[in-house]
Design an enzyme around this catalytic site. Structure first.
Site, PDB file in Angstrom:
ATOM      1  N   HIS A 135      -5.221   4.280  -9.962  1.00 20.42           N
ATOM      2  CA  HIS A 135      -3.909   4.388  -9.922  1.00 20.42           C
ATOM      3  C   HIS A 135      -3.123   5.166 -11.079  1.00 20.42           C
ATOM      4  CE1 HIS A 135      -4.141   1.189  -6.912  1.00 20.42           C
ATOM      5  NE2 HIS A 135      -3.979   0.133  -7.663  1.00 20.42           N
ATOM      6  N   HIS A 206       3.087  -1.541  -6.054  1.00 18.68           N
ATOM      7  CA  HIS A 206       1.970  -2.415  -6.014  1.00 18.68           C
ATOM      8  C   HIS A 206       2.352  -3.877  -6.316  1.00 18.68           C
ATOM      9  CE1 HIS A 206      -2.064  -3.853  -6.633  1.00 18.68           C
ATOM     10  NE2 HIS A 206      -2.677  -2.760  -6.962  1.00 18.68           N
ATOM     11  N   GLU A 346      -0.604  -2.075   0.028  1.00 18.66           N
ATOM     12  CA  GLU A 346      -0.160  -0.901  -0.455  1.00 18.66           C
ATOM     13  C   GLU A 346      -0.040   0.418   0.609  1.00 18.66           C
ATOM     14  OE1 GLU A 346      -2.391  -0.404  -4.192  1.00 18.66           O
ATOM     15  OE2 GLU A 346      -3.325  -2.416  -3.463  1.00 18.66           O
TER      16      GLU A 346
END
Length: 384
Positions: A135, A206, A346
């Site tokens: 991420h 997220h 996501e």
């Protein structure tokens, strides 16, 4: 005369008390205090912003571009806050789970061993999900203060300049994200980015959801449908083997609605569930054209009837079933975030795309504009 003077004295005393009283602090989404979100991080100011439209109310902070709260009605009109969040900036800074509600970038999901090669140059990224990069790294987009470019009652535009070399990525990348609440009870997320040097870009949000409300019990009884004939098989570190495999005959078949927890008992015998400690996998969405806005997934909470439909231009969606939540974090209502009491869906390109030649490319080049969007639509399902 005495009575008149007494009356004047009482009026003046009342005015004096009123002037000395502080006005009641306005609450955002019913419980959040603006003052608790005012801070300075790396020289930039953070704040909290409330959006309203249709029957939805949403709170957003520019720290990490996070959705802090999202109030949604159920079948009897009762409201619930369906996104997990914290009551202050300090709580976000001290949380064990660092991605709550945040904008994710430059690259959502994992990059194997934090390395990729682009135009014959190997780039090395920080490892924050051993042995991989996750991420965007520890100082990814979730951990920066975004500029509030514009805000009104129903939308907020956030922007950020990710400088060349940030978290090891090449190029100066200018990013703009717009959250909009529509009259149709939708949360629309629109993403744009440009760069002055070729670089991977894969943006997402997220948010962790529980359609019963934050920390209100298991999500394993939520009914999930995913519009995908294939999912991305991964190794024990959640890096793809390089191909998408059929969901048919596996616990990953959500083409018809089923309870999230229906097949979790198979974890002891299913290698993919073992590798994810449950569900933590990308699904390759069924598309008729690249980049089309199409239906990706639906979640229904049977008791309240709350229904969330997801539409996206992205080719994939990562389904995560709250497997790593362990009660270490306490949310904005004083309840702990426990095992499998939240889920994430996501929208994204596929994991480790820079190292997977068979996957759709996430490379953004100078002169191009990265543009994508996803919609989370809320309604009440017929649960009779």
């Amino acid at each position: 005369m005495k009575s008149r003077n007494l009356f004047i004295a009482l009026v003046l005393a009342t005015l004096a008390v009123a002037c000395n009283q502080k006005p009641a602090e306005q609450l955002i989404c019913g419980s959040l205090k603006e003052a608790d979100f005012k801070a300075t991080i790396a020289g930039k100011e953070t704040g909290l912003y409330e959006l309203k439209n249709g029957e939805l109310t949403m709170a957003v902070t520019n720290y990490g571009g996070r959705i802090v709260s999202l109030l949604v009605p159920g079948k009897n009109g009762e409201m619930a806050d369906v996104v997990l969040g914290f009551p202050s900036i300090d709580a976000y800074l001290n949380a064990k789970e660092v991605f709550h509600g945040a904008l994710i970038g430059r690259v959502g999901n994992r990059i194997a061993k934090g390395k990729f090669t682009l135009n014959d140059v190997e780039y090395t990224l920080p490892i924050n999900n051993d042995p991989n990069h996750l991420h965007g790294g520890p100082e990814g987009f979730h951990n920066v203060v975004w500029d509030v470019k514009a805000v009104n009652d129903t939308s907020i535009v956030l922007s950020y300049l990710s400088k060349d070399g940030e978290m090891g990525y090449p190029g100066n990348v200018t990013v703009e994200v717009t959250y909009t609440l529509t009259p149709e009870n939708e949360v629309k997320m629109a993403y744009k980015a440009t760069t002055d040097k070729s670089t991977p870009v894969n943006l997402t949000n997220h948010a962790f959801f529980n359609l019963k409300g934050e920390a209100n019990g298991t999500i394993n009884d939520h009914l999930l449908t995913i519009n995908a004939d294939k999912f991305t098989a991964v190794d024990s570190t959640l890096i793809p083997f390089g191909e998408n495999v059929p969901v048919e005959g596996t616990p990953f078949d959500f083409r018809e609605a089923k309870a999230i927890g229906a097949d979790l008992a198979l974890q002891s015998e299913n290698e993919q569930l073992q590798n994810g400690l449950g569900y933590d996998h990308n699904f390759a969405l069924n598309k008729t054209a690249d980049g089309e806005m199409s239906w990706a997934a639906t979640v229904v909470e049977p008791a309240s009837g709350r229904k969330m439909e997801i539409f996206t231009k992205e080719p994939g969606i990562q389904f995560y079933g709250g497997n790593f939540m362990d009660g270490a974090d306490t949310g904005k209502y004083g309840k702990t975030f426990d095992f499998r009491e939240s889920f994430a869906l996501e929208t994204q390109h596929f994991p480790d795309s820079p190292n997977q030649p068979a996957f759709p490319s996430i490379i953004l080049n100078p002169g191009e504009t990265y543009s994508t969007a996803s919609i989370y639509r809320f309604s009440v399902a017929d649960t009779q």
